[in-house]
Enzyme design. Structure first.
Site: not given
Length: 234
Positions: A34, A60, A62, A64-65, A68, A116, A177, A192, A213
């Site tokens: 990732k 990743d 994300k 957001h707009d 178009n 998260t 975890r 998280q 992590r």
């Protein structure tokens, strides 16, 4: 990427040298990598290509707009050939539909439901109706209706979302975890709030496990990733 090894190792650093070293260590023992917004902004798409190499890539970003713009962004990252690309479900049905259409089967578009790092109190502070699971279920239904391939959700919502969305809808799950990591230690180490062990998340219905992590901060990241895989296989 196979269900035999569902681990996506999060390479959460803007440092391309550190990213390359981590990838070299863990790529043989995880199911994919990732790379997120932090690395993408710092280094650009060509660095993503070089670092990921031939490994399955979870990009990743994300997005957001407006529809178009998101569609154009999806087309722009298509040459990187990601396996998965994220958009925010909160962008709405039209935006998600535009993303799915722009992907045109070249990658799977995955909607982010509730981060998260957020709990019920955080959602309430932003004016969203909680609890978090209810919000995740609403957004997941919207994403599925818009034609997305799956969603990102916390482990705590997996079982409900698997029931709601059925077997063909991908559930990508961060907040993982490994067994033996104490919750207090995990809370000190990162932000998280809704977490679960790998075996618990898979048993609840997760398809992919995003692990950061617990692998990247370990003294031996490859050994940590192998231990998680062994835990899953038991």
């Amino acid at each position: 990427m196979t269900t035999r090894n569902p681990i996506l190792c999060a390479i959460d650093t803007p440092d391309s040298g550190a990213a390359r070293a981590l990838v070299a260590a863990v790529a043989p023992v995880v199911g994919g990598l990732k790379l997120g917004l932090e690395f993408f902004i710092a280094n650009g798409p060509e660095a993503v290509r070089r670092v990921a190499g031939a490994a399955p890539l979870f990009l990743d970003l994300k997005l957001h707009d407006i529809p178009n713009t998101v569609a154009g962004a999806v087309r722009s990252v298509a040459p990187l050939a990601p396996l998965l690309l994220t958009v925010h479900c909160a962008g709405g049905a039209a935006m998600m539909k535009a993303a799915a259409e722009a992907a045109a089967g070249r990658m799977k578009i995955i909607g982010v439901t509730v981060l998260t790092s957020l709990d019920d109190a955080d959602l309430a502070a932003t004016g969203q109706n909680g609890p978090a699971q209810d919000q995740a279920r609403r957004l997941a239904a919207l994403a599925q209706e818009a034609g997305l391939d799956g969603i990102v959700c916390s482990p705590h919502e997996v079982a409900a979302l698997r029931r709601d969305c059925g077997a063909g809808f991908l559930l990508v799950v961060p907040g993982i975890r490994p067994a033996g990591i104490e919750q207090a230690d995990a809370a000190r180490a990162d932000d998280q709030k809704r977490v679960m062990t790998p075996r618990q998340a898979l048993a609840a219905g997760a398809d992919y496990l995003v692990v950061g992590r617990p692998i990247s901060a370990a003294p031996d990241p490859a050994a940590a990733a192998s231990a998680i895989q062994a835990e899953i296989a038991r």
